[in-house]
Write an enzyme that holds these catalytic residues in place. Structure first.
Site, mmCIF file in Angstrom:
data_model
loop_
_atom_site.group_PDB
_atom_site.id
_atom_site.type_symbol
_atom_site.label_atom_id
_atom_site.label_comp_id
_atom_site.label_asym_id
_atom_site.label_seq_id
_atom_site.Cartn_x
_atom_site.Cartn_y
_atom_site.Cartn_z
ATOM 1 N N ASP A 54 31.579 60.180 -12.246
ATOM 2 C CA ASP A 54 31.488 60.599 -13.652
ATOM 3 C C ASP A 54 31.571 62.136 -13.728
ATOM 4 O O ASP A 54 32.311 62.686 -14.555
ATOM 5 C CB ASP A 54 30.160 60.089 -14.235
ATOM 6 C CG ASP A 54 29.921 60.553 -15.657
ATOM 7 O OD1 ASP A 54 30.561 60.012 -16.568
ATOM 8 O OD2 ASP A 54 29.109 61.486 -15.855
ATOM 9 N N LYS A 103 34.572 64.766 -15.353
ATOM 10 C CA LYS A 103 34.271 65.888 -16.258
ATOM 11 C C LYS A 103 34.744 67.204 -15.634
ATOM 12 O O LYS A 103 35.218 68.104 -16.343
ATOM 13 C CB LYS A 103 32.771 65.920 -16.546
ATOM 14 C CG LYS A 103 32.320 64.700 -17.359
ATOM 15 C CD LYS A 103 30.808 64.549 -17.369
ATOM 16 C CE LYS A 103 30.368 63.341 -18.178
ATOM 17 N NZ LYS A 103 28.949 63.006 -17.993
HETATM 18 N N1 HSE Z 1 26.362 58.503 -17.355
HETATM 19 C C1 HSE Z 1 26.537 59.780 -17.959
HETATM 20 C C2 HSE Z 1 25.358 60.685 -17.559
HETATM 21 C C3 HSE Z 1 26.616 59.611 -19.473
HETATM 22 O O1 HSE Z 1 24.406 60.229 -16.915
HETATM 23 O O2 HSE Z 1 25.408 61.872 -17.860
HETATM 24 C C4 HSE Z 1 27.241 60.759 -20.177
HETATM 25 O O3 HSE Z 1 28.571 60.969 -19.828
#
Ligand code: HSE
Ligand code: NDP
Length: 443
Positions: free
Chosen positions: A207, A211
């Protein structure tokens, strides 16, 4: 000169794809705050439909009858602005492409899709002359993409350091503040609803890597994809690593880093990486606790900037989505799409081997004369300079023999030299284990 239409004179048709954690809050605000939004956008934002998978599921928002539909295709074909909050790659991607082809502005929070197929989507949006915006995709509520894209477009960004995943920040913060083990901290994160039932994308760094690719692309005016990001998650960080870091005045954070580098030939490129990193407790990012996010930007003229706030959650993320919706509506009313990103630089992506950073290496060694000298010699031979070395003696060797733990913090060194150093040190017969190798920023 174009005169903006008054809110009463103009209405824009807004289609919402998804009514989950974020979508339900976007729908609520569009309905409850319609007059204010109309004033700011210069047109009424009429929510004409909300696409979902199941019409019977319970919702966190009360919607007027007839708004929910399972026919996302039909909704997209007849909207001025499409908000995609379904997540996943398909059907989100096809629906966005269809919306663009119909001439609709698109707002999305889908970092996974943007990191994977962003270039195709941006090209299609540019070709169609429509706006594609995605402030919510990085660091939830924090306005970070627009400042990088617009406010800093007259400057030269040299480095971006971000805590962009709330789940991993919560886990590492819990381990740091309570001494919890990784698995217990992860369970607490799941209990509080920060981590998904399958938390792989968070804890393996995927994740944050998505980003990082988005941040790097906007900061360095070049398209970077997920495969350009070197990614390491936090699953191997132990309570011992955290405690030892704390003793030395550091905290461990999962950082997404995009920075201007030079390779071995002196050519400039961009390194994009995600990994657990030691930060001195005095660094501003060390003070980011719980599930909060923060992004630290270094620019040639602006200097250091920090953006801080909630990186996830329905209502905070909806704030970022609605900012994009109002911006898209304003441009529609005034005419002209505006640019969503520029790709004029085309600098190459450099691999992790080109990165220069400091490192903290923990070694378990036999406690006997000459050991430090042999280790130091290998560091020197590889051009890796030692900043500090700390030794802790333990009576835990075989037959009560003493062993020592050495924690070596280096000056900035090239990743490839450090890797060679660690490889060679590990081969010494006096080394019983290389317990951890962590990168250090901010010293
Ligand atoms: N799973 C992500 C986090 C959610 O923990 O930041 C936001 O993108
Ligand atoms: P949820 O899983 O809570 O909601 C997804 C919604 O999309 C649901 O309403 C679901 O319908 C609908 N949906 C999924 N697939 C389909 C389909 N094939 N056809 C029609 N509808 C579909 O997701 P979130 O709200 O948490 O996240 C949405 C997006 O925002 C994601 O891209 C995420 O990465 C991003 N984001 C999320 C943040 C957060 O804090 N949650 C923070 C920042 C970004 P149904 O309800 O019927 O199942």
């Amino acid at each position: 000169m174009t005169t903006p239409a008054t809110p009463a004179a103009r209405a824009l048709r807004v289609a919402l794809l998804g009514c989950g954690t974020v979508g339900s809050q976007v729908a609520r605000i569009l309905l409850d705050d319609a007059d204010n939004l109309a004033g700011r956008a210069g047109a009424r934002l009429d929510l004409v439909g909300v696409a979902v998978r199941s019409l019977d599921a319970e919702r966190d928002v009360e919607l007027p009858d007839g708004l929910l539909t399972t026919d996302a295709d039909a909704l997209v074909a007849d909207a001025d602005i499409v908000i995609e909050l379904m997540g996943g790659i398909e059907p989100a991607k096809s629906l966005i492409l269809r919306a663009i082809a119909h001439g609709a502005a698109v707002v999305s929070g889908n970092k996974a899709l943007l990191a994977l197929d962003g270039p195709e989507l941006y090209e299609q949006a540019d070709a169609a002359g429509v706006q594609l915006s995605y402030e919510a995709a990085v660091a939830g509520a924090i306005p970070i993409l627009r400042p990088i894209r617009d406010s800093l477009s007259g400057d030269r960004i040299t480095r971006v350091l971000g805590i962009v995943n709330g789940t991993t920040n919560y886990i590492l913060d819990q381990m740091d503040s309570t001494g919890a083990q990784f698995d217990d901290a992860l369970q607490a994160a799941q209990h509080l609803g920060y981590a998904e039932a399958d938390p792989t994308a968070d804890i393996e760094g995927h994740d944050a890597a998505a980003k990082a690719a988005i941040l790097a692309s906007l900061s360095f005016h070049t398209r970077f994809a997920l495969e350009d990001v070197s990614c390491e998650g936090i699953t191997s960080v132990t309570a011992d690593d955290i405690a030892a870091a704390a003793e030395d005045g550091y905290v461990i954070k999962l950082l997404a880093i995009a920075e201007l580098l030079t390779d071995a030939t002196g050519a400039e490129g961009i390194g994009v990486r995600v990994h657990p990193t030691l930060l001195p407790r005095t660094h501003p990012l060390a003070a980011v606790h719980g599930a909060f996010n923060a992004v630290f930007v270094e620019a040639e003229n602006a200097g250091e900037l920090m953006f801080y706030g909630q990186g996830a959650g329905g209502t905070p993320t909806a704030s970022a989505v609605l900012g994009d919706v109002v911006s898209a509506a304003r441009r529609r009313v005034l005419g002209g799409p505006g640019r969503t990103e520029t790709t004029t630089s085309q600098v190459p992506a450099l691999g992790i081997d080109a990165v220069r950073t400091s490192y903290c290496i923990a070694l378990q060694v036999v406690d006997e004369p000459g050991v430090l000298a042999r280790i130091a010699q290998i560091f020197a031979a590889n051009g890796v300079s030692i900043e500090t070395m700390r030794q802790r003696i333990r009576q835990d060797g075989p037959d009560g023999a003493t062993t020592a733990e050495l924690r070596i913090v280096t000056h900035r060194a090239v990743e490839a030299s450090l890797a060679a150093t660690v490889r060679q040190v590990a081969e010494l017969e006096v080394i019983t284990a290389v317990s951890s190798v962590l990168r250090v920023e901010g010293i």
